[in-house]
Enzyme design. Structure first.
Site, mmCIF file in Angstrom:
data_model
loop_
_atom_site.group_PDB
_atom_site.id
_atom_site.type_symbol
_atom_site.label_atom_id
_atom_site.label_comp_id
_atom_site.label_asym_id
_atom_site.label_seq_id
_atom_site.Cartn_x
_atom_site.Cartn_y
_atom_site.Cartn_z
ATOM 1 N N TYR A 140 0.834 -1.215 0.000
ATOM 2 C CA TYR A 140 0.000 0.000 0.000
ATOM 3 C C TYR A 140 0.861 1.254 0.000
ATOM 4 O O TYR A 140 0.745 2.120 -0.874
ATOM 5 C CB TYR A 140 -0.946 0.004 1.210
ATOM 6 C CG TYR A 140 -1.541 1.376 1.506
ATOM 7 C CD1 TYR A 140 -2.413 1.994 0.596
ATOM 8 C CD2 TYR A 140 -1.230 2.064 2.687
ATOM 9 C CE1 TYR A 140 -2.942 3.263 0.859
ATOM 10 C CE2 TYR A 140 -1.756 3.322 2.953
ATOM 11 C CZ TYR A 140 -2.613 3.912 2.042
ATOM 12 O OH TYR A 140 -3.133 5.166 2.293
ATOM 13 N N LYS A 163 1.528 4.300 -2.825
ATOM 14 C CA LYS A 163 1.257 5.727 -2.559
ATOM 15 C C LYS A 163 2.542 6.551 -2.764
ATOM 16 O O LYS A 163 2.490 7.676 -3.278
ATOM 17 C CB LYS A 163 0.733 5.921 -1.132
ATOM 18 C CG LYS A 163 -0.645 5.346 -0.860
ATOM 19 C CD LYS A 163 -1.768 6.006 -1.644
ATOM 20 C CE LYS A 163 -2.078 7.420 -1.213
ATOM 21 N NZ LYS A 163 -3.265 7.968 -1.922
#
Ligand code: NAD
Ligand code: TYD
Length: 336
Positions: free
Chosen positions: A150, A154
């Protein structure tokens, strides 16, 4: 002059809170919400909002679909909330994270440049900085060191955004915020999961030794920080947003259990998350000095309001518990 904001991921937790706040407080903004309606979306989060508001069901990773929306509308600001946002899911299935978070962001950047949008704001996270061991906090100068699929996706998106500033002089801004909590948060995240499990007298899975620290911020404080950066931010700059509320996971859970008069025996220590980041803490002196940002919520008040919201909005979360979430929960927590 009226502005049109293209908001992506507006049926999710933070996007919905942002749209509600803007439509409740501003008459000079039209909102276009693009959402592909993943498991995390809930159109009911914006029920009743029709004035100055339009919705397109579209996937930000689908450039053709996006292109059509940009051709049909004159867009002034783009605010990119859309993302796969849950670390645990990224451990199970990383590829959907790069698709949405990286490819989707690149599509938005390319189309925003083509259509000469006035501002492009990327909604990012403190998790791109990695994990803190001892003392100290993340500043905007802290090197990116993401450790989960994740946060890696990002961080990649943030780098693409900055590359469009340096290469094409695009008017971009990035906010990086700490862990949010508040109304409309999907129950897979720690605080709503704890409240809902406690209300149902279900065990609360606590990872590892329970002493991992997060810097919690109420979603409305995050929304206000975003509005400040949209209004006053300098292009090519990153702004940290934090809650001044570093707390261990165990203490969050105990606070919620006590508030709901539930026994601590509901806490179940389970196997730790893979690669679990130990501590996040934000130094947000830049946005504080430049724009006067300060979180208004003390953690206790924010948690009390949030607990009340979940107690009073059982219909909202009951529906989620009966859907795909049941399968996810089994996969994540059974035999752990
Ligand atoms: P969320 O998971 O609640 O909502 C994400 C929304 O994006 C959903 O409505 C989903 O349908 C939509 N979406 C996902 N993939 C899409 C795609 N390919 N095309 C169009 N829409 C898509 O997430 P959230 O907690 O509201 O987070 C919003 C943003 O804020 C994310 O970018 C996240 O990285 C960032 N952020 C979150 C936190 C937090 O604590 N939740 C903290 C800092 C930053
Ligand atoms: P989470 O809400 O998933 O946010 P993030 O991983 O982005 O910080 O988790 C917050 C903290 O709570 C994190 O340290 C992991 C922990 N946690 C648990 O102990 N049990 C749970 O069931 C969940 C979802 C999280």
């Amino acid at each position: 002059m009226k502005k049109t904001y293209l908001v992506t991921g507006g049926f999710g937790f933070i996007g919905a809170n942002f749209i509600r706040y803007i439509l409740d407080n501003r008459k000079d903004v039209d909102i276009i919400n693009i959402d592909s309606i993943t498991y995390a979306a809930n159109p009911e989060n914006l029920a009743g909002y029709t004035k100055n508001y339009r919705f397109y069901k579209a996937d930000i990773a689908d450039k053709q679909a996006l292109s059509k929306i940009f051709n049909e509308n004159k867009i002034d600001f783009v605010i990119n909330f859309a993302a796969e946002s849950h670390v645990d899911r990224s451990i199970l299935e990383p590829s959907i994270f790069t698709r949405t978070n990286v490819e989707g962001t690149l599509n938005l950047l390319e189309l925003s440049m083509k259509h000469k949008v006035e501002k492009f704001l990327q909604i990012s996270t403190d998790e791109v900085y990695g994990s803190l061991g001892g003392a100290g906090k993340f500043t905007e100068e802290t090197p990116l060191s993401p450790r989960s699929p994740y946060s890696a996706s990002k961080a990649a998106a943030d780098m693409l955004v900055m590359s469009f500033f340096h290469t094409y002089n695009m008017p971009v801004l990035i906010t990086r915020c700490s862990n949010n909590y508040g109304p409309y948060q999907f129950p897979e995240k720690l605080i709503p999961l704890t409240i809902i499990n406690a209300l149902n007298d279900k065990e609360i899975p606590l990872y590892g030794d329970g002493k991992n620290v997060r810097d919690w911020i109420h979603v409305l404080d995050h929304v206000k920080g975003i509005c400040l950066v949209l209004e006053k931010g300098d292009f090519g700059e990153v702004y940290n947003i934090g809650g001044n509320a570093e707390t261990k996971n165990i203490d969050i859970i105990i606070y919620i259990l006590d508030k709901l008069n539930k026994p601590h025996s509901l806490i179940k220590y389970v196997k730790d998350r893979l690669g679990h980041d130990r501590r996040y803490a934000m130094d947000f002196s830049k946005i504080n000095k430049n724009m006067g940002f300060l979180p208004e919520y003390f953690l206790e008040k924010g948690l009390d309001d949030t607990i009340d919201w979940y107690v009073n909005n059982e219909n909202w979360w009951r529906k989620i518990l009966s859907g795909d979430y049941k399968e996810y929960y089994k996969k994540m927590y059974e035999n752990r």
